[in-house]
Structures are given as structure tokens and as C-alpha cells.
Design an enzyme around this catalytic site. Structure first.
Site, short mmCIF file in Angstrom:
data_model
loop_
_atom_site.label_atom_id
_atom_site.label_comp_id
_atom_site.label_asym_id
_atom_site.label_seq_id
_atom_site.Cartn_x
_atom_site.Cartn_y
_atom_site.Cartn_z
N CYS A 1 -4.59 2.40 -2.55
CA CYS A 1 -3.37 3.21 -2.41
C CYS A 1 -3.18 4.06 -3.67
O CYS A 1 -2.86 5.25 -3.59
CB CYS A 1 -2.15 2.33 -2.16
SG CYS A 1 -1.82 1.13 -3.46
N SER B 1 6.09 -4.55 -1.54
CA SER B 1 5.07 -3.84 -0.76
C SER B 1 3.67 -4.39 -1.01
O SER B 1 2.73 -4.04 -0.31
CB SER B 1 5.10 -2.35 -1.08
OG SER B 1 4.61 -2.13 -2.39
N ALA B 2 3.53 -5.24 -2.03
CA ALA B 2 2.22 -5.79 -2.37
C ALA B 2 2.10 -7.19 -1.78
O ALA B 2 2.68 -8.14 -2.31
CB ALA B 2 2.04 -5.83 -3.88
N THR C 1 -3.28 -7.70 -1.37
CA THR C 1 -3.27 -6.74 -2.49
C THR C 1 -3.32 -7.49 -3.82
O THR C 1 -4.06 -7.13 -4.73
CB THR C 1 -1.99 -5.88 -2.42
OG1 THR C 1 -1.99 -5.17 -1.19
CG2 THR C 1 -1.90 -4.90 -3.57
#
Length: 304
Positions: free
Chosen positions: A131, A162-163, A167
Site C-alpha cells: 500500500c 487498518s493494519a 499486514t
């Protein structure tokens, strides 16, 4: 109704689920399978509700269905360390792999910079970098197409929410893969990548800082024009890609400060890091799908 190319998504986490929403809107791609490893996974349940077939026994459980369901493209949104095996098994059945992990076993693709180069190359595995790479490499390339860049450094700041676990497991691969792509795709002689996962509440929008050291005094007017043109290219598929400040010139250093707001497909709009990754993956797959529909690209099984 145009013909659509059938797709499978591997990994029902944040990235896989966000990608599913985007593929549902695609004029060229039809998502038909979602593959995971946890039968209780929220992502698999959501995919079932959206009408997809699901499998909770990993790629091996999906292999018998590939040919009968005519799946031609697979998106891997799992983890770098399992991607090579997933890719090998599916390439052997003639499935094109779009890799959204930092495994980077295939060539890098950052759509506004080098998507067109992939046309006609008959690649069976294309890597979407990360990303942070998708958000920043266009800016490095915008500078390096004007004049040589000795060093490119990118700092990607994403919200903790969001991670997901994938990730986080891939942080080391993230920095290595992104730095490599800053050089190979961005055109910097030396690249460095830093990721910051910020736990602030409410969650912050993705922020990206790009520093380039040019070999000679920067041509400020040409670089500024190049950066604004590149931003417009990225905005064609990520409308929330925005210049916050810059380019700022200090000696030979060119700095650009970007913000990426998402469309809010799966996670709220702060998760622009998901959006830029999944939109780039969908955009790349659509280019291959258009070629398949036109008959100019025929996928062949690859046996490792």
C-alpha cells in the site's frame, strides 16, 4: 452484458474484503470464490452473503474447482510467506496471479507508472508492491522522469485499525519490497521505505511523505508539473489521492506530502491504504481481463 473473467480471492481479511467490493463493481471481472483458512472468519461469511462460493481449507481445498468454474485470475491477499506456494499451484492450472502480499516473486506493477509495460508480456504473476508503494512510487517516478534521483525515501503512516494481522506479520517484507520498488519502478538509484502504524483514536487517514535527492539541482518547474500530472493519473482509480503540501525544494531535496482517503467500501474512509492497494490490484487485473476478452491474451499453465 459483456463477458466477464471469473476471479478468486485468497484471504478474506481487510484487503481481500475491500477488494471484493471493488470487483463487484467491475465491468470486466466477476468474483466467484473467496478462500480462507478459518471457517469462522467474518470475511468468508460476508463473501457467502454476497453470493460467492467459499472454502475454509486454503488454496488446496479450492484447486479441484478451478477448471470447472473457469477461474482465470486469482488475487492473493494472504501473507508473503505462503504466496509462492499459492502461486505455484494456481499457475500450474493456468490461473494468472495478482499478488497483493509483499512476496514480490513476480514483476512489480504500479499502474500509473508501468501498467502499460505489462501488456503483452504474458506474465502469470504480477506483484502490487505494498500500500505504501502504491501511494508513493508514483511521486518518486514523477521526479525521476524529469531528472536522475540518487535517493528516494518514503514514509507511509497508516492507522492501526487498518493494519490487520497479515499486514503486521509482513512488516519486514513491506520495507524490503517497497524499497526495492522505489528503485525498480520509481527510478531512484537507492530506495528506503519506512512504515508507521499509528494507534491514535479516532483513526488517522493514510499519510505519505516522499523525499527525493536529485543528482543535480532540481528543475523546480518541470518537477512540479510532472508531480501534478502524475497525481491526476492516480486519481483516475483512487479519487481520494491528494497533495497536502509540496513539492517543497531544499537544495537537491524534493519533498512531497500526500494523503489518501478511501472510498469506504469495507473499512471507513481513513483506510486509504486499503483502497490504493485494492484499486491498483483491480485496475491491473482489469487490463489483463480486457486482453483476455478481446482474445489477445491466452493464459497457459506454468509448471514449476
Amino acid at each position: 452484458m459483456t463477458q466477464k473473467i471469473k476471479c478468486a480471492l485468497i484471504g478474506p481479511g481487510n484487503i481481500g474484503t475491500d477488494l471484493l467490493y471493488k470487483l463487484k463493481r467491475s465491468p470486466f471481472l466477476e468474483p466467484v470464490w473467496m478462500i480462507g483458512i478459518d471457517p469462522e472468519s467474518e470475511g468468508l461469511k460476508r463473501a457467502t452473503d454476497m453470493g460467492l462460493k467459499t472454502c475454509a481449507t486454503g488454496v488446496d481445498g479450492f484447486l479441484p474447482h478451478v477448471l470447472e468454474d473457469n477461474v482465470q485470475i486469482a488475487f492473493d491477499a494472504t501473507s508473503a510467506y505462503v504466496h509462492a506456494e499459492n502461486s505455484r499451484k494456481l499457475n500450474a492450472l493456468g490461473v494468472l496471479m495478482i499478488d497483493l502480499t509483499p512476496a514480490a516473486i513476480g514483476p512489480f506493477c504500479v499502474p500509473p507508472v508501468n501498467l502499460k509495460e505489462h501488456v503483452g508480456r504474458r506474465e502469470m504473476n504480477v506483484n502490487m508492491v505494498t500500500c505504501g508503494g502504491q501511494a508513493t512510487i508514483p511521486m518518486v517516478a514523477a521526479v525521476s522522469r524529469v531528472q536522475p534521483v540518487a535517493y528516494g525515501e518514503i514514509v507511509a503512516t497508516v492507522s492501526s485499525k487498518s493494519a490487520g494481522p497479515g499486514t503486521r506479520k509482513n512488516i519486514d517484507e513491506f520495507t524490503r519490497t517497497t524499497a526495492g520498488a522505489v528503485e525498480k519502478v520509481g527510478g531512484a538509484k537507492k530506495g528506503k521505505a519506512i512504515i508507521i502504524i499509528n494507534p491514535a483514536e479516532p483513526p488517522l487517514v493514510m499519510r505519505d511523505t516522499v523525499h527525493c535527492l536529485t543528482e543535480t539541482a532540481p528543475d523546480q518547474a518541470a518537477i512540479t508539473e510532472s508531480i501534478h500530472a502524475m497525481i491526476k493519473e492516480v486519481q483516475k482509480y483512487v479519487p481520494g489521492y491528494r497533495l497536502v503540501n509540496g513539492p517543497v525544494f531544499d537544495g537537491n531535496r524534493v519533498s512531497v506530502y500526500m494523503e489518501v482517503t478511501g472510498l469506504g467500501d469495507f473499512l471507513p474512509t481513513y483506510a486509504g491504504n486499503l483502497d490504493i492497494m485494492t484499486a491498483a490490484g483491480a485496475r491491473t487485473a482489469e487490463m489483463f481481463a480486457e486482453e483476455m476478452i478481446k482474445g489477445t491474451l491466452k493464459l497457459e499453465p506454468v509448471h514449476a
